[in-house]
Design a protein around this motif. Structure first.
Motif, mmCIF file in Angstrom:
data_model
loop_
_atom_site.group_PDB
_atom_site.id
_atom_site.type_symbol
_atom_site.label_atom_id
_atom_site.label_comp_id
_atom_site.label_asym_id
_atom_site.label_seq_id
_atom_site.Cartn_x
_atom_site.Cartn_y
_atom_site.Cartn_z
ATOM 1 N N SER A 189 52.861 84.997 58.953
ATOM 2 C CA SER A 189 53.567 85.721 60.023
ATOM 3 C C SER A 189 54.952 86.175 59.566
ATOM 4 O O SER A 189 55.654 86.856 60.322
ATOM 5 C CB SER A 189 53.704 84.819 61.249
ATOM 6 O OG SER A 189 54.363 83.617 60.872
ATOM 7 N N MET A 190 55.361 85.787 58.351
ATOM 8 C CA MET A 190 56.736 86.088 57.910
ATOM 9 C C MET A 190 56.757 87.231 56.894
ATOM 10 O O MET A 190 55.898 87.323 56.028
ATOM 11 C CB MET A 190 57.376 84.840 57.292
ATOM 12 C CG MET A 190 57.469 83.684 58.273
ATOM 13 S SD MET A 190 58.331 82.257 57.579
ATOM 14 C CE MET A 190 60.036 82.668 57.935
ATOM 15 N N GLU A 191 57.801 88.069 57.039
ATOM 16 C CA GLU A 191 58.037 89.124 56.064
ATOM 17 C C GLU A 191 59.445 88.952 55.518
ATOM 18 O O GLU A 191 60.141 87.992 55.857
ATOM 19 C CB GLU A 191 57.821 90.504 56.703
ATOM 20 C CG GLU A 191 58.629 90.741 57.953
ATOM 21 C CD GLU A 191 58.119 91.951 58.730
ATOM 22 O OE1 GLU A 191 57.444 92.803 58.156
ATOM 23 O OE2 GLU A 191 58.429 92.014 59.935
ATOM 24 N N ARG A 192 59.853 89.900 54.675
ATOM 25 C CA ARG A 192 61.123 89.738 53.967
ATOM 26 C C ARG A 192 62.299 89.480 54.923
ATOM 27 O O ARG A 192 63.133 88.611 54.679
ATOM 28 C CB ARG A 192 61.390 90.979 53.092
ATOM 29 C CG ARG A 192 62.568 90.747 52.201
ATOM 30 C CD ARG A 192 62.881 91.891 51.255
ATOM 31 N NE ARG A 192 64.044 91.480 50.496
ATOM 32 C CZ ARG A 192 64.105 91.368 49.175
ATOM 33 N NH1 ARG A 192 63.077 91.700 48.443
ATOM 34 N NH2 ARG A 192 65.199 90.939 48.591
ATOM 35 N N SER A 193 62.351 90.224 56.036
ATOM 36 C CA SER A 193 63.488 90.071 56.954
ATOM 37 C C SER A 193 63.516 88.668 57.588
ATOM 38 O O SER A 193 64.590 88.126 57.872
ATOM 39 C CB SER A 193 63.442 91.145 58.044
ATOM 40 O OG SER A 193 62.217 91.051 58.732
ATOM 41 N N ASP A 194 62.350 88.072 57.804
ATOM 42 C CA ASP A 194 62.312 86.703 58.361
ATOM 43 C C ASP A 194 62.862 85.701 57.347
ATOM 44 O O ASP A 194 63.565 84.760 57.722
ATOM 45 C CB ASP A 194 60.873 86.310 58.716
ATOM 46 C CG ASP A 194 60.280 87.205 59.793
ATOM 47 O OD1 ASP A 194 60.847 87.260 60.882
ATOM 48 O OD2 ASP A 194 59.251 87.854 59.527
ATOM 49 N N LEU A 195 62.527 85.913 56.074
ATOM 50 C CA LEU A 195 63.047 85.004 55.042
ATOM 51 C C LEU A 195 64.564 85.144 54.939
ATOM 52 O O LEU A 195 65.285 84.147 54.785
ATOM 53 C CB LEU A 195 62.401 85.288 53.687
ATOM 54 C CG LEU A 195 60.911 84.944 53.563
ATOM 55 C CD1 LEU A 195 60.449 85.136 52.122
ATOM 56 C CD2 LEU A 195 60.629 83.518 54.004
ATOM 57 N N ALA A 196 65.062 86.391 55.040
ATOM 58 C CA ALA A 196 66.516 86.609 54.948
ATOM 59 C C ALA A 196 67.236 85.829 56.053
ATOM 60 O O ALA A 196 68.282 85.219 55.816
ATOM 61 C CB ALA A 196 66.822 88.098 55.042
ATOM 62 N N GLN B 51 50.780 88.392 63.073
ATOM 63 C CA GLN B 51 50.650 88.312 61.612
ATOM 64 C C GLN B 51 51.386 89.483 60.964
ATOM 65 O O GLN B 51 51.478 90.568 61.533
ATOM 66 C CB GLN B 51 49.163 88.342 61.205
ATOM 67 C CG GLN B 51 48.349 87.164 61.716
ATOM 68 C CD GLN B 51 48.617 85.869 60.949
ATOM 69 O OE1 GLN B 51 49.471 85.816 60.064
ATOM 70 N NE2 GLN B 51 47.900 84.814 61.308
ATOM 71 N N ARG B 52 51.909 89.288 59.764
ATOM 72 C CA ARG B 52 52.610 90.362 59.046
ATOM 73 C C ARG B 52 51.959 90.677 57.699
ATOM 74 O O ARG B 52 51.780 91.838 57.375
ATOM 75 C CB ARG B 52 54.092 89.983 58.837
ATOM 76 C CG ARG B 52 54.898 89.975 60.123
ATOM 77 C CD ARG B 52 54.996 91.378 60.744
ATOM 78 N NE ARG B 52 55.674 91.360 62.036
ATOM 79 C CZ ARG B 52 55.072 91.201 63.214
ATOM 80 N NH1 ARG B 52 53.741 91.045 63.275
ATOM 81 N NH2 ARG B 52 55.765 91.188 64.337
ATOM 82 N N ARG B 53 51.626 89.669 56.918
ATOM 83 C CA ARG B 53 51.064 89.945 55.586
ATOM 84 C C ARG B 53 49.529 89.861 55.696
ATOM 85 O O ARG B 53 48.928 88.843 55.397
ATOM 86 C CB ARG B 53 51.665 88.970 54.550
ATOM 87 C CG ARG B 53 53.185 89.072 54.541
ATOM 88 C CD ARG B 53 53.929 88.393 53.412
ATOM 89 N NE ARG B 53 53.359 87.251 52.789
ATOM 90 C CZ ARG B 53 53.439 85.985 53.253
ATOM 91 N NH1 ARG B 53 54.088 85.726 54.391
ATOM 92 N NH2 ARG B 53 52.911 84.992 52.590
#
Ligand SMILES: O=c1ccn([C@@H]2O[C@H](COP(=O)(O)O)[C@@H](O)[C@H]2O)c(=O)[nH]1
Length: 229
Positions: free
Chosen positions: A119-126, A188-190
């Motif tokens: 469910s996570m993409e780059r902006s969520d990790l940031a 979901q994202r990925r």
């Protein structure tokens, strides 16, 4: 045996068992996660085992080594086929979990670790202080999981080709975020379609809502199986 793990994300055991009764254990394994296990407990695992299903207990333990390893041992004693922890709990936690299984006699579940939630993409990790591509974090945590002696990881099928090169064919790559072309992405994202995920090298496809929310779940599962042939 089918690579499909159907996620039984239901609020009670009656609903979960009603679906299980429409499925065939030769067609899929079942996944019990936090919602169903919190409301129904070990009894639902016993009921699914009685029906002949192998079960992935997806509780994603993430705690200090002592606590996480005792939880993994308790899960093993429930007779599940697979259990998981969060790789971000670190090497000492994962080694402790593997260690308790090594000390048991009798059959053990596969022990795998979640890398980066699908469910996570780059902006969520940031936002949680990780300024990097999800792929880089997945590769780092998958290597750590492998080096800690676990059996595999949970990742997106988008990362599977590179992880296969990095970690070889014996390491299990369990991929949620599976979406047939006509289905809703939801949170979901990925995401990846079932045939693409298999072609890229996933070991197991975790599929929930595209099956459980379909008007005819058994038919939806069969259509996915047919798409893999
Ligand atoms: O990174 C992860 C780890 C676990 N999940 C679980 O898989 C299913 C997916 O359900 P869908 O309805 O097909 O989205 C769900 O039980 C999650 O808890 C995940 O999606 N991603």
């Amino acid at each position: 045996m089918s690579p499909i793990l159907v996620a039984l994300d239901y609020p009670d055991s009656a609903a979960a068992l009603a679906l299980a009764d429409r499925l065939d254990p030769s067609q899929c394994r079942l996944k019990v996660g936090k919602e169903l296990f919190t409301c129904a407990g070990p009894a639902v695992l016993e009921a699914l085992h009685k029906r002949g299903f192998e079960v992935f207990l997806d509780l994603k333990f993430h705690d200090i080594p002592n606590t996480a390893s005792k939880a993994v041992k308790a899960a093993a004693e429930l007779g599940v086929w697979m259990v998981n922890v969060h790789a971000s709990g670190g090497r000492r936690m994962m080694e402790a979990c593997r260690g308790v299984l090594e000390q048991r006699t009798g059959p053990n579940p596969l022990l795998i670790a979640v890398t980066v939630l699908t469910s996570m993409e780059r902006s969520d990790l940031a936002e949680i202080g990780l300024d990097l591509d999800p792929l880089d974090q997945v590769r780092r945590l998958a290597q750590l999981t492998h080096d800690s002696g676990l059996d595999g990881v949970v990742c997106s099928a988008q990362e599977v080709s590179l992880l296969r090169e990095q970690l070889g064919s014996a390491f299990s790559l369990v991929t949620p975020g599976i979406r047939p072309l006509d289905s809703d992405k939801g949170d979901q994202r990925r995401i990846v379609t079932p045939p693409q995920a298999m072609a890229m090298g996933s070991s197991y496809l975790v599929i929930g809502r595209p099956i459980t929310q379909a008007p005819d779940p058994a038919r939806a599962l069969q259509a996915i199986i047919d798409s893999l042939a």
